[in-house]
Scaffold this active site. Structure first.
Site, mmCIF file in Angstrom:
data_model
loop_
_atom_site.group_PDB
_atom_site.id
_atom_site.type_symbol
_atom_site.label_atom_id
_atom_site.label_comp_id
_atom_site.label_asym_id
_atom_site.label_seq_id
_atom_site.Cartn_x
_atom_site.Cartn_y
_atom_site.Cartn_z
ATOM 1 N N HIS A 141 0.793 -1.057 0.105
ATOM 2 C CA HIS A 141 0.032 -0.057 -0.117
ATOM 3 C C HIS A 141 1.004 1.241 0.022
ATOM 4 O O HIS A 141 0.908 2.045 -0.963
ATOM 5 C CB HIS A 141 -0.866 -0.090 1.110
ATOM 6 C CG HIS A 141 -1.726 1.416 1.339
ATOM 7 N ND1 HIS A 141 -2.777 1.746 0.475
ATOM 8 C CD2 HIS A 141 -1.797 1.980 2.460
ATOM 9 C CE1 HIS A 141 -3.352 2.697 0.898
ATOM 10 N NE2 HIS A 141 -2.674 3.157 1.799
ATOM 11 N N ASP B 283 -4.371 -1.668 5.507
ATOM 12 C CA ASP B 283 -4.333 -1.350 3.667
ATOM 13 C C ASP B 283 -3.500 -2.268 3.082
ATOM 14 O O ASP B 283 -2.343 -2.326 3.445
ATOM 15 C CB ASP B 283 -4.359 0.210 3.716
ATOM 16 C CG ASP B 283 -5.271 0.913 4.193
ATOM 17 O OD1 ASP B 283 -6.614 0.392 4.393
ATOM 18 O OD2 ASP B 283 -5.178 2.002 4.528
ATOM 19 N N GLU C 279 -9.200 -4.728 5.617
ATOM 20 C CA GLU C 279 -9.757 -3.547 5.229
ATOM 21 C C GLU C 279 -10.722 -3.775 4.010
ATOM 22 O O GLU C 279 -10.338 -4.633 3.247
ATOM 23 C CB GLU C 279 -8.667 -2.498 4.850
ATOM 24 C CG GLU C 279 -7.909 -2.657 3.871
ATOM 25 C CD GLU C 279 -8.325 -1.987 2.451
ATOM 26 O OE1 GLU C 279 -9.445 -1.210 2.556
ATOM 27 O OE2 GLU C 279 -7.436 -1.927 1.656
#
Length: 251
Positions: free
Chosen positions: A135, A156, A181
């Site tokens: 991420h 994430d 997430e």
């Protein structure tokens, strides 16, 4: 065997990510964020509650009084810089200071950095392993195993490589619980290349007409990605317009 999962933040909301998982008597806290949509007590977690119920912390980015924190090397390197910058921003805005420079230094002394896919035996029962999240720099998916029970917490992650980071990678694992997430889970986005094309087209048009472009972006990863994108575009198009007319303002 029952696994208990207590969601203290990021449950049906964006921000303040924090999940406490209890397995075989081990209480593990994954992540420790803040909610940027609030400026009062709702921005932060109830640290008195956390101190009572948590033994180990994984992937944390906030100065706490707990004794053992595990994260990846890039996060350990960036955390003191980001926390100090945030502390200065709070002071500059006249907000109540939640932690001091000394708190940050004390927190970092408790941080243990781990390599990707490295097995870390925290105690005789708890083992953890970090996987690449993709991420931003330092984004990690953590696998925790207590006896014969396994949990993965993603935070994430990104399955699409970009110009400076690769896609997330994780082994095939036998799990009892997956915590992930889902911010854009039901959102259908244009392709990455289509978004980049529209972005570059808008920047080029503005600069070619003598204008200046100010792009507010996050400092951790996003600014670097846009800089690389713009630099490649300038070179490919052989543009003579100074790139100083395109400014990235970090937020």
């Amino acid at each position: 065997m029952a696994i208990e999962c207590l969601v203290l933040g990021a449950g049906q909301e964006v921000g303040k990510s924090c999940v406490i998982v209890s397995i075989h008597g081990k209480r593990i806290m994954f992540d420790c964020g803040m909610h940027m949509g609030y400026s009062d007590h709702r921005r932060y977690l109830d640290f008195s509650l956390i101190s009572q119920y948590v033994t180990w912390i994984i992937s944390v980015l906030f100065p706490t009084s707990l004794k053992f924190v595990v994260t990846q090397y890039p996060t350990k390197a960036l955390a003191p810089l980001m926390l100090e910058d945030y502390r200065k921003v709070m002071v500059g805005r006249g907000e109540e200071q939640q932690f001091t420079h000394e708190n940050i230094l004390d927190c970092m002394k408790k941080v243990t950095a781990v390599d990707l896919k490295q097995n870390v035996q925290v105690d005789k029962d708890l083992q953890i392993r970090a996987y690449y999240g993709g991420h931003v720099l330092g984004a990690t998916m953590f696998y925790a195993c207590v006896e014969d029970s396994g949990v993965v917490y993603t935070g994430d992650y990104n399955m699409t490589p970009d110009r400076h980071l690769g896609a997330a990678q994780i082994n095939r694992l036998q799990l009892d619980l997956l915590i992930t997430e889902s911010t854009y889970a039901t959102t259908i986005c244009d392709s990455k290349y289509a978004r980049e094309r529209e972005f570059l087209k808008a920047v080029h048009k503005c600069v070619a007409n003598g204008g200046k472009v100010l792009i507010p972006t996050f400092a951790l990863g996003r600014a670097q990605e846009l800089c690389i994108l713009l630099d490649d575009y300038w070179e490919q198009m052989n543009l003579k317009v100074p790139k100083t007319q395109v400014l990235l303002g970090t937020v």
